[in-house]
Design an enzyme around this catalytic site. Structure first.
Site: not given
Length: 256
Positions: A152, A165-167, A169, A198
């Site tokens: 991402s 989530y950032a971690a 990805k 998206i």
């Protein structure tokens, strides 16, 4: 190595496994892989969505093998890949797509819950590691294969409110680079795709969706097909000399 002939995205005779294939990017990618000649194993927990994806692939005259698997259950993943190897054939292409943000449980990190971290890390990162672990030995032995993982833009931009989530990805990107170095001598390519805004059913539920679009230089949301196009490129012989890369598909958003 001999000079290669001009290549195409023809995947005829190859078997692809797509996790999270019931909808969104997973469905679009599975269908596009089939459109380019691959037979596809469809893995997801949502049976109705799996059936719809399989039906679409059937209309393309390619084989679809839907398998209901809870990807947070390591034993189910291992069993599924053993069945694939035993009952269908060896895996040529793996798309690690299953994953999600915390959605309605998303919050700033200072008030986030460890139980949510566990779920996000397991579904997004640990699943990709487990699935990859199942196919790597065979790909090494055959000296061929493609592993593609959906990361991402959040891993690069540090998107606010989704630190877990950032971690996860960012972990996908690290896994991609490390596996690419390990497997390059065996001619196995490992790459990642990093989508931005998206338009999927899940994205439409995000409270900051409209803000994302305002920050996108191209001025519109991408579609799952925009990611699927990159997946097929990475799955094909056209990317034979590309490995360890993470391609951002986000309409030009960068540190907005």
């Amino acid at each position: 190595m001999p000079t290669p002939a001009a290549t195409t995205t023809d995947l005829t005779g190859r078997l692809a496994v797509v996790t999270g294939a019931a909808n969104g990017i997973g469905r679009a990618s599975a269908i596009h892989l089939a459109r380019n000649g691959a037979d596809v194993v469809l893995i997801d927990i949502h049976e109705s969505g799996l059936a719809e994806t399989a039906e679409e692939i059937g209309r393309l005259r390619r084989a679809a093998h839907p398998m209901r698997v809870d990807c947070t259950d390591n034993a189910q993943i291992v069993d599924a890949f053993q069945r694939i190897e035993r009952e269908i054939k060896s895996v040529d292409i793996l798309l690690n797509n299953v994953g999600q943000s915390a959605r309605e449980r998303a919050s700033e990190f200072w008030c986030s819950e460890p139980e949510t971290w566990d779920f996000i890390l397991k579904l997004n990162l640990y699943t990709a590691m487990t699935c990859s672990r199942q196919v790597v030995p065979g790909m090494r032995e055959r000296r061929s294969g493609k592993i593609i993982s959906i990361a991402s833009e959040a891993a690069y931009m540090g998107s606010q409110g989704v630190a877990d989530y950032a971690a996860a990805k960012a972990g996908i990107i690290g896994l991609t680079r490390a596996l690419a170095r390990e497997l390059a001598p065996f001619h196995v390519n490992v790459n990642a795709v990093c989508p931005g805004p998206i338009r999927t059913a899940a994205a439409d539920r995000l409270p900051i969706w409209e803000q994302y679009l305002k920050e996108t230089p191209m001025g519109f949301a991408g579609e799952p097909q925009d990611v699927a196009n990159v997946v097929v490129f990475f799955a094909s012989d056209q990317s034979r000399y590309i490995t360890g890369q993470s391609l951002i598909v986000n309409g030009g958003r960068w540190w907005s």
